[in-house]
Design an enzyme around this catalytic site. Sequence first.
Site, mmCIF file in Angstrom:
data_model
loop_
_atom_site.group_PDB
_atom_site.id
_atom_site.type_symbol
_atom_site.label_atom_id
_atom_site.label_comp_id
_atom_site.label_asym_id
_atom_site.label_seq_id
_atom_site.Cartn_x
_atom_site.Cartn_y
_atom_site.Cartn_z
ATOM 1 N N CYS A 130 -4.391 12.663 13.492
ATOM 2 C CA CYS A 130 -4.871 11.337 13.129
ATOM 3 C C CYS A 130 -5.266 10.613 14.400
ATOM 4 O O CYS A 130 -5.141 11.152 15.486
ATOM 5 C CB CYS A 130 -3.856 10.615 12.269
ATOM 6 S SG CYS A 130 -2.724 9.619 13.147
ATOM 7 N N ARG A 184 -8.713 0.006 4.506
ATOM 8 C CA ARG A 184 -7.850 1.023 3.890
ATOM 9 C C ARG A 184 -6.532 0.406 3.418
ATOM 10 O O ARG A 184 -5.937 0.875 2.455
ATOM 11 C CB ARG A 184 -7.525 2.142 4.895
ATOM 12 C CG ARG A 184 -8.699 3.030 5.205
ATOM 13 C CD ARG A 184 -8.276 4.146 6.107
ATOM 14 N NE ARG A 184 -7.169 4.899 5.509
ATOM 15 C CZ ARG A 184 -6.603 5.957 6.056
ATOM 16 N NH1 ARG A 184 -7.021 6.404 7.213
ATOM 17 N NH2 ARG A 184 -5.616 6.589 5.453
ATOM 18 N N ARG A 237 -4.036 10.866 4.787
ATOM 19 C CA ARG A 237 -2.960 11.839 4.926
ATOM 20 C C ARG A 237 -1.967 11.768 3.771
ATOM 21 O O ARG A 237 -1.341 12.763 3.421
ATOM 22 C CB ARG A 237 -2.207 11.598 6.227
ATOM 23 C CG ARG A 237 -3.051 11.695 7.456
ATOM 24 C CD ARG A 237 -2.221 11.382 8.654
ATOM 25 N NE ARG A 237 -1.015 12.203 8.653
ATOM 26 C CZ ARG A 237 -0.951 13.443 9.069
ATOM 27 N NH1 ARG A 237 -2.013 14.023 9.577
ATOM 28 N NH2 ARG A 237 0.161 14.125 9.000
ATOM 29 N N LYS A 273 0.839 -1.214 0.000
ATOM 30 C CA LYS A 273 0.000 0.000 0.000
ATOM 31 C C LYS A 273 0.863 1.250 0.000
ATOM 32 O O LYS A 273 0.662 2.174 -0.792
ATOM 33 C CB LYS A 273 -0.906 -0.013 1.241
ATOM 34 C CG LYS A 273 -1.536 1.343 1.520
ATOM 35 C CD LYS A 273 -2.278 1.402 2.830
ATOM 36 C CE LYS A 273 -1.448 1.597 4.053
ATOM 37 N NZ LYS A 273 -1.330 2.929 4.619
ATOM 38 N N ASN A 274 1.826 1.311 0.921
ATOM 39 C CA ASN A 274 2.532 2.585 1.109
ATOM 40 C C ASN A 274 3.435 2.967 -0.058
ATOM 41 O O ASN A 274 3.672 4.154 -0.277
ATOM 42 C CB ASN A 274 3.308 2.573 2.439
ATOM 43 C CG ASN A 274 2.359 2.737 3.617
ATOM 44 O OD1 ASN A 274 1.192 3.098 3.425
ATOM 45 N ND2 ASN A 274 2.825 2.461 4.820
ATOM 46 N N LEU A 315 8.129 19.242 7.968
ATOM 47 C CA LEU A 315 9.352 18.946 7.207
ATOM 48 C C LEU A 315 9.094 19.006 5.701
ATOM 49 O O LEU A 315 9.958 19.426 4.934
ATOM 50 C CB LEU A 315 9.899 17.568 7.594
ATOM 51 C CG LEU A 315 10.285 17.400 9.064
ATOM 52 C CD1 LEU A 315 10.615 15.943 9.363
ATOM 53 C CD2 LEU A 315 11.472 18.289 9.418
ATOM 54 N N ARG A 355 0.227 14.449 13.531
ATOM 55 C CA ARG A 355 1.254 13.963 12.590
ATOM 56 C C ARG A 355 1.614 15.145 11.704
ATOM 57 O O ARG A 355 1.014 15.364 10.660
ATOM 58 C CB ARG A 355 0.726 12.782 11.762
ATOM 59 C CG ARG A 355 0.717 11.483 12.553
ATOM 60 C CD ARG A 355 0.067 10.383 11.787
ATOM 61 N NE ARG A 355 0.854 9.888 10.672
ATOM 62 C CZ ARG A 355 0.389 9.034 9.761
ATOM 63 N NH1 ARG A 355 -0.852 8.593 9.831
ATOM 64 N NH2 ARG A 355 1.145 8.615 8.772
ATOM 65 N N PRO A 356 2.615 15.929 12.141
ATOM 66 C CA PRO A 356 2.915 17.176 11.443
ATOM 67 C C PRO A 356 3.463 16.953 10.032
ATOM 68 O O PRO A 356 3.950 15.865 9.720
ATOM 69 C CB PRO A 356 3.986 17.819 12.337
ATOM 70 C CG PRO A 356 4.599 16.686 13.089
ATOM 71 C CD PRO A 356 3.522 15.649 13.252
ATOM 72 N N ASP A 391 4.494 0.207 12.019
ATOM 73 C CA ASP A 391 3.263 -0.355 11.449
ATOM 74 C C ASP A 391 3.042 -1.812 11.852
ATOM 75 O O ASP A 391 2.016 -2.401 11.506
ATOM 76 C CB ASP A 391 3.268 -0.229 9.917
ATOM 77 C CG ASP A 391 3.195 1.219 9.476
ATOM 78 O OD1 ASP A 391 2.811 2.074 10.300
ATOM 79 O OD2 ASP A 391 3.534 1.503 8.318
HETATM 80 N N1 EPU Z 1 7.350 13.950 11.223
HETATM 81 C C1 EPU Z 1 7.519 15.264 11.584
HETATM 82 N N2 EPU Z 1 7.313 16.222 10.635
HETATM 83 C C2 EPU Z 1 6.992 15.927 9.357
HETATM 84 C C3 EPU Z 1 6.829 14.573 8.998
HETATM 85 C C4 EPU Z 1 7.008 13.606 9.959
HETATM 86 O O1 EPU Z 1 7.821 15.576 12.723
HETATM 87 O O2 EPU Z 1 6.858 16.848 8.538
HETATM 88 C C5 EPU Z 1 7.551 12.884 12.233
HETATM 89 C C6 EPU Z 1 6.258 12.131 12.536
HETATM 90 O O3 EPU Z 1 5.471 12.781 13.484
HETATM 91 C C7 EPU Z 1 6.784 10.782 13.005
HETATM 92 C C8 EPU Z 1 8.055 10.608 12.160
HETATM 93 O O4 EPU Z 1 8.393 11.901 11.678
HETATM 94 O O5 EPU Z 1 7.138 10.832 14.352
HETATM 95 C C9 EPU Z 1 7.929 9.657 11.007
HETATM 96 O O6 EPU Z 1 6.820 10.007 10.208
HETATM 97 P P1 EPU Z 1 6.842 9.799 8.627
HETATM 98 O O7 EPU Z 1 6.800 11.129 7.978
HETATM 99 O O8 EPU Z 1 7.974 8.907 8.290
HETATM 100 O O9 EPU Z 1 5.466 9.073 8.372
HETATM 101 P P2 EPU Z 1 4.517 9.233 7.120
HETATM 102 O O10 EPU Z 1 5.294 9.447 5.891
HETATM 103 O O11 EPU Z 1 3.430 10.185 7.448
HETATM 104 C C10 EPU Z 1 4.570 6.690 6.512
HETATM 105 C C11 EPU Z 1 3.568 5.590 6.345
HETATM 106 C C12 EPU Z 1 2.985 5.224 7.691
HETATM 107 C C13 EPU Z 1 4.123 4.776 8.611
HETATM 108 C C14 EPU Z 1 5.193 5.879 8.697
HETATM 109 C C15 EPU Z 1 6.401 5.466 9.497
HETATM 110 C C16 EPU Z 1 2.717 6.020 4.135
HETATM 111 C C17 EPU Z 1 1.583 6.444 3.276
HETATM 112 N N3 EPU Z 1 2.508 6.043 5.452
HETATM 113 O O12 EPU Z 1 3.854 7.782 7.081
HETATM 114 O O13 EPU Z 1 2.115 4.123 7.452
HETATM 115 O O14 EPU Z 1 3.621 4.517 9.893
HETATM 116 O O15 EPU Z 1 5.622 6.243 7.377
HETATM 117 O O16 EPU Z 1 6.987 4.353 8.942
HETATM 118 O O17 EPU Z 1 3.759 5.646 3.643
HETATM 119 C C18 EPU Z 1 0.323 2.683 7.944
HETATM 120 O O18 EPU Z 1 0.530 2.120 6.850
HETATM 121 O O19 EPU Z 1 -0.434 2.196 8.823
HETATM 122 C C19 EPU Z 1 0.987 3.951 8.221
HETATM 123 C C20 EPU Z 1 0.557 4.809 9.138
#
Ligand code: EPU
Length: 421
Positions: free
Chosen positions: A116, A397, A92, A22-23, A125, A121-122, A305
């Site tokens: 969420c 999902r 998201r 999925k991701n 970055l 989940r900011p 995850d």
């Molecule tokens: N973070 C920040 N600022 C940002 C972005 C992230 O502080 O601008 C922090 C987050 O709060 C968190 C960490 O960085 O503590 C990692 O977040 P990341 O950005 O890596 O997560 P994401 O890209 O939003 C993806 C997956 C998630 C998975 C995370 C971590 C997708 C679509 N989603 O989310 O998948 O948990 O990486 O591996 O790729 C799931 O499939 O159930 C799921 C939530």
Amino acid sequence: MDKFIIRSGKKLNGKIIVSGAKNSSLALMPATLLNSGINTIQNTPEVNDVYTMIKLLKQLGVESEFFNHELKLNTSNISSQVAPYELVKKMRASVYVLGPLLSRYGYAKVSMPGGCAWGPRPINLHLEAMKKLGAEIILEEGYIIAKAKKLHGTKIHLDVSSVGATGNTLMAAVLAKGTTLLTNAAIEPEIILLAEYLNLMGAKIFGIGTTSLEIEGQDQLSPEAIVNIPDRIEAGTLLIAGAITNSKISLDNINISHLDSLLVKLEDTGVKVSYDNNILTIDANDIRFKSVDVTTAVYPGFPTDMQAQWTAYMTLANGISTVTDSIYTDRFNHVPELNRMGANIELINNGAVIKGVEKLKGAKVMSTDLRASACLVLAGLAAEGSTEVLRIYHLDRGYQRIEEKLRMLGADIERVATTEF
Ligand code: EPU
């Protein structure tokens, strides 16, 4: 609205083909906005997040055909650069359209994703990276408005190794003028695949697979075809279904190296793991599995995850274990539901302390997010009696008809329409 009814007592047995990830799909699909023409993504899972991304891309003018896990996306007639609240609030990952729209069209208006189920989940970055590349960013009425005549290569260091921010920055930088150096980049397999896909389209990304990426911006990219990777989280969830029910099961269509951290932990619990002819088998027959601590970390660490599913597993392990989530410290909504099934879990700071019990008892429980739902299904498979898991739209999902896969392994699980919420 659907729910699952799971009746316990069955050992699982057999082999399952794991779906595409999925991701990675959610990153590959918006990447096609960077070119004009017909792109093909094979091994795309039939999950609701993919359908939401198809809807979002349609809103932007992308035509799609999705048949037999082959997704064709035609990006020849992009007519909008706006990602509306109605779709972004559902998922998201919609924020992934920001980078490609901005770099190709010089403009993107994307609804801010809200919090969420397990807390904030900011996306700071993502926005800082776009600003560094030269974009003007305005936040207005819940929307991010990003503008730039032309993005310019620069040096970007991610304070946190974020999957999404790495993906968005890559998709913006590939069409920027000049070279971008991105450090502390995520190295999750889904991001590596995205970078490889961008290079197939004609991008020049160097250092793929490492945390320092150099991106030489190109004038344009062309449409391409790619085969998606297997879903390591679906694979992991099925492996725990086998382990928690003391069964022997096999998985086909997996990438074993993506599962290293989980397989080592599974072996530590006493489960036998073998890999032959591309088939992964785990054998948990006749063991009382041991308690094993995990702490989630960025790849190649133990995935956040898989945290909820591991917590379900440890409720029945012999001994006391701790499960700590260092990525999403509040991601523990499944814990009160597991305790309602007879688990003995105490939450302390960002960790769960789990005292293994002899048995779980079936109950009516409620899903709160995707992986929490999977965790409750796993607990239901091992619990005595009947378990009803409500609100499984969360599960849909990200898992392609998981009940059918579990039924093929011999589980007694059925999907039932319900008015209960
Ligand atoms: N973070 C920040 N600022 C940002 C972005 C992230 O502080 O601008 C922090 C987050 O709060 C968190 C960490 O960085 O503590 C990692 O977040 P990341 O950005 O890596 O997560 P994401 O890209 O939003 C993806 C997956 C998630 C998975 C995370 C971590 C997708 C679509 N989603 O989310 O998948 O948990 O990486 O591996 O790729 C799931 O499939 O159930 C799921 C939530």
